[in-house]
Structure formats: structure tokens, C-alpha cells
Design an enzyme around this catalytic site. Sequence first.
Site, PDB file in Angstrom:
ATOM      1  N   HIS A  12       0.876  -1.193   0.000  1.00  0.00           N
ATOM      2  CA  HIS A  12       0.000   0.000   0.000  1.00  0.00           C
ATOM      3  C   HIS A  12       0.907   1.236   0.000  1.00  0.00           C
ATOM      4  CE1 HIS A  12      -3.818   2.154   1.542  1.00  0.00           C
ATOM      5  NE2 HIS A  12      -2.927   3.095   1.231  1.00  0.00           N
ATOM      6  N   HIS A  14       1.568   5.353  -1.695  1.00  0.00           N
ATOM      7  CA  HIS A  14       1.186   6.527  -2.489  1.00  0.00           C
ATOM      8  C   HIS A  14       2.445   7.138  -3.088  1.00  0.00           C
ATOM      9  CE1 HIS A  14      -2.942   6.557  -0.902  1.00  0.00           C
ATOM     10  NE2 HIS A  14      -2.366   6.072   0.189  1.00  0.00           N
ATOM     11  N   LYS A  98      -9.173  -0.437  -5.981  1.00  0.00           N
ATOM     12  CA  LYS A  98      -9.264   0.175  -4.657  1.00  0.00           C
ATOM     13  C   LYS A  98     -10.630   0.819  -4.448  1.00  0.00           C
ATOM     14  CE  LYS A  98      -7.843   1.979  -0.690  1.00  0.00           C
ATOM     15  NZ  LYS A  98      -6.739   2.885  -0.406  1.00  0.00           N
ATOM     16  N   HIS A 135     -10.540   0.889   1.625  1.00  0.00           N
ATOM     17  CA  HIS A 135     -10.347   1.881   2.699  1.00  0.00           C
ATOM     18  C   HIS A 135     -11.546   1.730   3.629  1.00  0.00           C
ATOM     19  CE1 HIS A 135      -8.779   5.757   4.407  1.00  0.00           C
ATOM     20  NE2 HIS A 135      -9.984   5.663   4.959  1.00  0.00           N
ATOM     21  N   HIS A 173      -4.691  -0.776   5.773  1.00  0.00           N
ATOM     22  CA  HIS A 173      -4.265  -0.041   6.975  1.00  0.00           C
ATOM     23  C   HIS A 173      -5.237  -0.210   8.155  1.00  0.00           C
ATOM     24  CE1 HIS A 173      -6.936   2.741   4.945  1.00  0.00           C
ATOM     25  NE2 HIS A 173      -6.006   3.239   4.175  1.00  0.00           N
ATOM     26  N   ASP A 245       1.389   2.539   3.561  1.00  0.00           N
ATOM     27  CA  ASP A 245       0.538   3.718   3.374  1.00  0.00           C
ATOM     28  C   ASP A 245       1.386   4.986   3.430  1.00  0.00           C
ATOM     29  OD1 ASP A 245      -1.727   5.185   2.874  1.00  0.00           O
ATOM     30  OD2 ASP A 245      -2.439   5.153   4.945  1.00  0.00           O
TER      31      ASP A 245
HETATM   32  C1  NCD Z   1      -3.617   8.942   2.097  1.00  0.00           C
HETATM   33  C2  NCD Z   1      -3.131   9.981   1.091  1.00  0.00           C
HETATM   34  O1  NCD Z   1      -2.587  11.005   1.520  1.00  0.00           O
HETATM   35  O2  NCD Z   1      -3.272   9.762  -0.116  1.00  0.00           O
HETATM   36  N1  NCD Z   1      -3.678   9.546   3.388  1.00  0.00           N
HETATM   37  C3  NCD Z   1      -3.686   8.912   4.576  1.00  0.00           C
HETATM   38  O3  NCD Z   1      -3.845   9.579   5.604  1.00  0.00           O
HETATM   39  N2  NCD Z   1      -3.504   7.615   4.663  1.00  0.00           N
HETATM   40  C4  NCD Z   1      -4.927   8.376   1.663  1.00  0.00           C
HETATM   41  C5  NCD Z   1      -5.305   7.098   2.360  1.00  0.00           C
HETATM   42  O4  NCD Z   1      -4.712   6.058   2.141  1.00  0.00           O
HETATM   43  O5  NCD Z   1      -6.266   7.116   3.149  1.00  0.00           O
HETATM   44 ZN    ZN Z   2      -3.316   5.043   1.628  1.00  0.00          ZN
END
Ligand code: NCD
Ligand code: ZN
Length: 343
Positions: A12, A14, A98, A135, A173, A245
Site C-alpha cells: 500500500h 502513495h 481500490k 479503505h 491499513h 501507506d
Molecule cells: C492517504 C493519502 O494522503 O493519499 N492519506 C492517509 O492519511 N492515509 C490516503 C489514504 O490512504 O487514506
Molecule cells: Zn493510503
Amino acid sequence: MRITLTRPDDWHLHLRDGDMLKGILPETTRDFGRAIIMPNLVPPVVTSFDALQYRARIIDLLPEGDDFLPLMTLYLTEGTDPEDVAMAAKTRTISAVKLYPAGATTNSDSGVKDIDNVMPVLEKMAEIGLPLCVHGEVTDPSVDIFDREAAFIEHVLMPLRTRLPELKIIMEHVTTKDGVDYVNSAANTAATLTTHHLIINRNHLLVGGIKPHYYCLPIAKRETHRLALVQAATSGNPKFFLGTDSAPHTDPNKESACGCAGVFSATNTMPCLAHVFEDAGALDKLEAFTSLNGPAFYGLPPNTAKITLTQQDTPVVFPAKIETGDGPVTLFNPDFPLFWRVS
Ligand code: NCD
Ligand code: ZN
């Protein structure tokens, strides 16, 4: 002391786009072989064509000879075409879809309002064995932010499980004991756990002044929940695996009157995890969590490469911030010295 592990994956992650992508990509590729790339760009990665283009932008930024493999996902909307998803899965353009409940987190406005409207896509996914990453928080304004994960399990996940028993679901998460217990009880269901939720509870976020760099969604919960997450991660149970995450936002966007949610932990995740697992007397379970359980659930082989973690006598120094072309991104601070490093 040193330990050798199969090269880990991040289930996971970003990576963002543009200058931010360029700045933070090396922080993941240094230690990880593969990562599930979250699709919540602006605008989101909705079609197989979007995923192909985004993957090309990531691969373009990899240094010559780097064999890091981005595993792409699609952002499920109420307009998603089941046939496009099936085609993208068949050609291995994507590894998962997702589900963001609309409004649950960063860039989730195009998410799902009513799960009934995406049932044809989910039925197709169950049929072809494509995993759904979820999520797991309700967005009902009347539900307390600390209860949103538990409410999602009861009101969305359990009914979905009954309707589609074959669908592979990853609860992303997980932050509560409720989440751990549910995942343990449900077939075809697994969970990712983040680095930071294994380390911080809500006191770290709120006591002694508000700490924007510990603010993420789902929000960190009380200590009893954190302990349940550590127990799950360090148990060796194949239902639980690492999804950092890691979610970069620039400092001005975090240190603000209305700060963004997201903790950036790609750089020091492996040293943080070695510390947590050593503390729990479970260093022998670290490889299952970071390198074996995830690929097994996704139906992929583990990486063939290895990494070595070495424990040194003096603390390892990590940069406080990663400088990107988009601005500085503060690195997750576990609030204890780290003695492990990846070599
Ligand atoms: C994530 C993001 O910033 O893209 N933020 C977070 O707090 N985890 C989005 C997500 O996975 O919920
Ligand atoms: Zn995330």
C-alpha cells in the site's frame, strides 16, 4: 547482529505524480522490490488506460537497471466498467482495485457512495480472482472518527462478505482490534498494517501539542488497539502483511490550519519494523510480514533478491525531510532511536 530477508514489498503505497513522484520514488525503490501503487491522484486512476500511462510515468523515472515493479490499481467509481477491469487484470496492467468510500480520505471525492452501484464490478472481480483493496471507514458525519473503522466492518464489509464470499478483500491499513478480529474471522480476507500504526497511538498525535506529521487516516487509535496490531503483525499469520501507506504531503500542506492526512515512512520503514519486531521478540517473523505473506495473498511469487538488516551500536541517522521538487516532505519520526539499517 545481522539478518537476511527476502527483498520486501510494500502492499500500500502513495507515489503521487510529477515532481513529488520524482522526489520520493527512490525512497521506496532503495529497499522494496514491488509496491501496490494507490490510484488517488487528481484526477484519479480510473481506467486501464490511466493505469498504463501512470505506470509508464513511474517506470520512466527509475534509474537504468532498477528492477522495481510498480503494481497498479484502479480507483473504483460508480461508473467503472467491469469489462475494462477484467481486461486490465487479464493483461496484468493492474493487480487490484481500490474502494474508497466517497469523502473518506485524501482525494476520495470520486469514490463510492452506494456499494449497490458497483456490484457488477465486484462480481466480475470475484469471478476472475482480482483482489479488492478497501479503505475501511464509513463517512457518515454522525459516526465518531475513532469509530469509523468498526462501523465500516459492521455496515459495509460484513454484508459484502455475505453477498460475495469468493471476493478477495484486503482491508487496508487496519487500525483497530475490531479490524484484526474481523480479518481473522473472515475467509478470503487479509489486511495490510502500516509502519506508523504499529508505533504510534493517539496520544502521540495529541498530547503535548498537536503533531501534524502523525495525522493520517484512518486516525491512530488508543494503545490497546496498537497492541492488537503489533500482535497481528508479529504473529506470522499469513493474513497480515506490510502496506506502509507512505503518503507524502509537503510540509506547508501538513503544517496548516487544515492539514492533509498522511504519514511519509518509505525511507525508514524497514529499520522501524526491525525495531518493533525485535521488541516483540519476533525478529524471525519479520520476513513473513514484509516479504512472504503479501505475495502469497496476491498469488505472486516472493522476490528472489535478498536484503540484509544490520544492527549497529550507534543510532542510524535519517534525514528529517526529503527535499522534492514539489517542496519538503517530513519523514516519519518513530520517537525512538533506530539502530537497524538496510545494507
Ligand atoms: C492517504 C493519502 O494522503 O493519499 N492519506 C492517509 O492519511 N492515509 C490516503 C489514504 O490512504 O487514506
Ligand atoms: Zn493510503
